[in-house]
Design a protein around this motif. Structure first.
Motif, PDB file in Angstrom:
ATOM      1  N   ALA A 116      37.510  42.191  48.557  1.00 47.60           N
ATOM      2  CA  ALA A 116      38.049  41.544  49.575  1.00 47.60           C
ATOM      3  C   ALA A 116      38.535  40.863  49.024  1.00 47.60           C
ATOM      4  CB  ALA A 116      37.239  41.155  51.025  1.00 47.60           C
ATOM      5  N   ILE A 117      37.708  39.982  48.453  1.00 44.44           N
ATOM      6  CA  ILE A 117      38.227  38.280  47.827  1.00 44.44           C
ATOM      7  C   ILE A 117      39.067  38.645  45.712  1.00 44.44           C
ATOM      8  CG2 ILE A 117      37.213  36.944  45.593  1.00 44.44           C
ATOM      9  CD1 ILE A 117      34.984  36.121  47.754  1.00 44.44           C
ATOM     10  N   ILE A 118      38.615  39.869  45.103  1.00 44.09           N
ATOM     11  CA  ILE A 118      39.219  40.157  44.018  1.00 44.09           C
ATOM     12  C   ILE A 118      40.646  40.864  44.533  1.00 44.09           C
ATOM     13  CG2 ILE A 118      39.631  42.458  42.104  1.00 44.09           C
ATOM     14  CD1 ILE A 118      35.939  41.668  42.104  1.00 44.09           C
ATOM     15  N   LEU A 119      41.046  41.142  45.110  1.00 40.63           N
ATOM     16  CA  LEU A 119      42.057  42.425  46.103  1.00 40.63           C
ATOM     17  C   LEU A 119      42.690  41.123  46.678  1.00 40.63           C
ATOM     18  CD1 LEU A 119      43.482  45.011  46.928  1.00 40.63           C
ATOM     19  CD2 LEU A 119      42.718  44.474  49.185  1.00 40.63           C
ATOM     20  N   THR A 120      42.165  40.216  47.503  1.00 38.85           N
ATOM     21  CA  THR A 120      43.386  38.977  47.730  1.00 38.85           C
ATOM     22  C   THR A 120      43.804  38.311  46.845  1.00 38.85           C
ATOM     23  OG1 THR A 120      41.676  39.273  49.854  1.00 38.85           O
ATOM     24  CG2 THR A 120      43.101  37.013  49.021  1.00 38.85           C
ATOM     25  N   ILE A 121      42.736  38.026  45.963  1.00 39.60           N
ATOM     26  CA  ILE A 121      43.564  37.240  44.425  1.00 39.60           C
ATOM     27  C   ILE A 121      43.982  37.726  43.764  1.00 39.60           C
ATOM     28  CG2 ILE A 121      42.326  35.979  42.077  1.00 39.60           C
ATOM     29  CD1 ILE A 121      40.053  35.571  43.321  1.00 39.60           C
ATOM     30  N   LEU A 157      36.948  47.019  40.001  1.00 39.22           N
ATOM     31  CA  LEU A 157      37.623  46.796  38.801  1.00 39.22           C
ATOM     32  C   LEU A 157      39.094  47.913  39.732  1.00 39.22           C
ATOM     33  CD1 LEU A 157      38.663  46.967  36.244  1.00 39.22           C
ATOM     34  CD2 LEU A 157      38.332  48.936  35.848  1.00 39.22           C
ATOM     35  N   ILE A 158      38.643  48.704  40.777  1.00 39.71           N
ATOM     36  CA  ILE A 158      39.870  49.326  41.629  1.00 39.71           C
ATOM     37  C   ILE A 158      40.637  48.626  41.928  1.00 39.71           C
ATOM     38  CG2 ILE A 158      39.622  51.176  43.758  1.00 39.71           C
ATOM     39  CD1 ILE A 158      38.200  53.523  42.284  1.00 39.71           C
ATOM     40  N   ALA A 159      39.181  47.445  42.874  1.00 41.29           N
ATOM     41  CA  ALA A 159      39.890  46.221  44.190  1.00 41.29           C
ATOM     42  C   ALA A 159      41.623  45.686  43.385  1.00 41.29           C
ATOM     43  CB  ALA A 159      39.057  45.509  44.490  1.00 41.29           C
ATOM     44  N   TYR A 160      40.691  45.375  41.441  1.00 44.02           N
ATOM     45  CA  TYR A 160      41.839  44.867  40.873  1.00 44.02           C
ATOM     46  C   TYR A 160      43.281  45.831  40.430  1.00 44.02           C
ATOM     47  CZ  TYR A 160      43.142  41.002  37.407  1.00 44.02           C
ATOM     48  OH  TYR A 160      43.875  40.659  35.836  1.00 44.02           O
ATOM     49  N   ALA A 161      42.954  46.645  39.884  1.00 43.02           N
ATOM     50  CA  ALA A 161      44.267  47.429  40.203  1.00 43.02           C
ATOM     51  C   ALA A 161      45.476  47.493  41.482  1.00 43.02           C
ATOM     52  CB  ALA A 161      44.008  48.869  39.595  1.00 43.02           C
ATOM     53  N   VAL A 162      44.648  47.897  42.440  1.00 45.66           N
ATOM     54  CA  VAL A 162      45.318  47.828  44.117  1.00 45.66           C
ATOM     55  C   VAL A 162      46.004  46.479  44.240  1.00 45.66           C
ATOM     56  CG1 VAL A 162      44.949  48.439  46.478  1.00 45.66           C
ATOM     57  CG2 VAL A 162      43.512  50.011  44.927  1.00 45.66           C
ATOM     58  N   GLY A 163      45.708  45.970  43.958  1.00 43.52           N
ATOM     59  CA  GLY A 163      46.193  44.187  44.432  1.00 43.52           C
ATOM     60  C   GLY A 163      46.922  44.018  43.591  1.00 43.52           C
ATOM     61  N   VAL A 171      40.499  32.965  37.605  1.00 50.76           N
ATOM     62  CA  VAL A 171      39.533  33.069  38.729  1.00 50.76           C
ATOM     63  C   VAL A 171      39.367  34.799  38.816  1.00 50.76           C
ATOM     64  CG1 VAL A 171      38.696  32.514  40.900  1.00 50.76           C
ATOM     65  CG2 VAL A 171      39.217  31.688  39.298  1.00 50.76           C
ATOM     66  N   GLY A 172      40.126  35.575  39.284  1.00 48.82           N
ATOM     67  CA  GLY A 172      40.135  36.664  39.330  1.00 48.82           C
ATOM     68  C   GLY A 172      39.750  37.640  38.343  1.00 48.82           C
ATOM     69  N   LEU A 173      40.331  37.581  37.476  1.00 50.19           N
ATOM     70  CA  LEU A 173      39.540  38.297  36.007  1.00 50.19           C
ATOM     71  C   LEU A 173      38.370  38.057  35.516  1.00 50.19           C
ATOM     72  CD1 LEU A 173      40.509  39.697  33.893  1.00 50.19           C
ATOM     73  CD2 LEU A 173      41.046  38.409  32.859  1.00 50.19           C
ATOM     74  N   GLY A 174      37.525  36.282  35.408  1.00 50.44           N
ATOM     75  CA  GLY A 174      36.931  36.225  35.708  1.00 50.44           C
ATOM     76  C   GLY A 174      35.290  36.882  36.603  1.00 50.44           C
ATOM     77  N   LEU A 175      35.933  37.135  38.139  1.00 50.11           N
ATOM     78  CA  LEU A 175      35.165  37.752  38.697  1.00 50.11           C
ATOM     79  C   LEU A 175      34.952  39.044  38.034  1.00 50.11           C
ATOM     80  CD1 LEU A 175      36.335  36.475  42.194  1.00 50.11           C
ATOM     81  CD2 LEU A 175      34.321  36.063  40.707  1.00 50.11           C
ATOM     82  N   VAL A 176      36.052  39.572  37.415  1.00 50.61           N
ATOM     83  CA  VAL A 176      35.994  41.507  37.532  1.00 50.61           C
ATOM     84  C   VAL A 176      34.891  41.596  36.649  1.00 50.61           C
ATOM     85  CG1 VAL A 176      37.133  43.067  36.549  1.00 50.61           C
ATOM     86  CG2 VAL A 176      37.989  41.849  38.928  1.00 50.61           C
ATOM     87  N   LEU A 177      34.911  40.630  35.254  1.00 54.27           N
ATOM     88  CA  LEU A 177      34.986  40.689  33.709  1.00 54.27           C
ATOM     89  C   LEU A 177      32.330  40.478  33.770  1.00 54.27           C
ATOM     90  CD1 LEU A 177      37.237  39.264  31.711  1.00 54.27           C
ATOM     91  CD2 LEU A 177      36.864  41.263  31.903  1.00 54.27           C
ATOM     92  N   ASP A 178      32.953  39.583  35.074  1.00 52.48           N
ATOM     93  CA  ASP A 178      31.706  39.810  35.518  1.00 52.48           C
ATOM     94  C   ASP A 178      30.905  40.455  36.369  1.00 52.48           C
ATOM     95  OD1 ASP A 178      31.471  37.095  34.223  1.00 52.48           O
ATOM     96  OD2 ASP A 178      31.651  35.203  35.677  1.00 52.48           O
ATOM     97  N   ASN A 179      31.415  41.693  36.337  1.00 55.73           N
ATOM     98  CA  ASN A 179      30.754  42.508  37.439  1.00 55.73           C
ATOM     99  C   ASN A 179      32.013  44.174  36.912  1.00 55.73           C
ATOM    100  OD1 ASN A 179      29.300  41.378  39.487  1.00 55.73           O
ATOM    101  ND2 ASN A 179      30.845  39.929  39.377  1.00 55.73           N
TER     102      ASN A 179
END
Length: 197
Positions: free
Chosen positions: A10-15, A66-72, A51-59
């Motif tokens: 949810a955080i990644i999607l929102t960001i 990664l899917i949440a990042y792309a959908v967001g 911040v958003g990219l950092g969250l994805v790269l850390d995980n």
């Protein structure tokens, strides 16, 4: 654990929705010449992006992030364009060609507050009335409706001018004097309707 994973998604999607929306608005403001406002927005944009990219790269082991990042990102493009439509910044120039030069087209449009320059033209099938109309983008759809009411067969081409200088009409728009009559009429009509009820 599942609760934590859903929170992260949810955080990644929102960001990413916020980041891409700001990016779209910044780009539009830059193109409209509002560079200082665009620069201010870009500071928030890059902070959110990092911040958003950092969250994805850390995980990276979690594919759902990664899917949440792309959908967001995709949703952010849609949200940004919707915001831009609502803001309706700038002006639009509409070229209209009417097959009936006898219609009092220009007077009717000027009465409604539009800036109109007109001239007689000659088309393949005879005389035409050609017009160039300038209006703020927020009145664009209303202008099309007005044109269709006056001449449903009118030929219309619209574009955004890159720069506008001088002229009586632009000065009046910037001072906020145009389209006030229309608002007053709408208020009077509403008041009259309420009085009848």
């Amino acid at each position: 654990m599942l609760d934590n994973a859903l929170t992260m998604i949810a955080i990644i999607l929102t960001i990413n929705i916020v980041y891409v929306s700001l990016s779209t608005i910044r780009m539009i403001l830059t193109l409209k010449g509002k560079r200082y406002v665009a620069a201010g927005i870009s500071m928030f944009e890059i902070t959110i992006y990092t911040v958003g990219l950092g969250l994805v790269l850390d995980n990276l082991d979690r594919i759902e992030n990664l899917i949440a990042y792309a959908v967001g990102y995709g949703i952010g493009v849609v949200v940004g364009s919707k915001i831009e439509e609502k803001l309706a910044l700038g002006y639009i120039t509409v070229n209209v060609i009417s097959s009936d030069p006898g219609i009092e087209f220009t007077r009717k449009l000027r009465d409604k507050g539009y800036g109109v320059t007109s001239w007689y033209a000659y088309g393949m099938e005879g005389d035409r009335l050609a017009m160039q109309i300038l209006t703020p983008r927020k009145y664009e759809l209303k202008l099309y409706e007005t044109i269709k009411e006056i001449d449903p067969k009118a030929f219309i081409i619209a574009y955004e001018p890159k720069q506008i200088r001088g002229g009586f009409w632009v000065k009046q728009v910037r001072k906020g004097r145009l389209f006030k009559n229309e608002k007053k009429k709408a208020t009077q009509t509403t008041t009259e309707q309420q009085a009848k009820e």
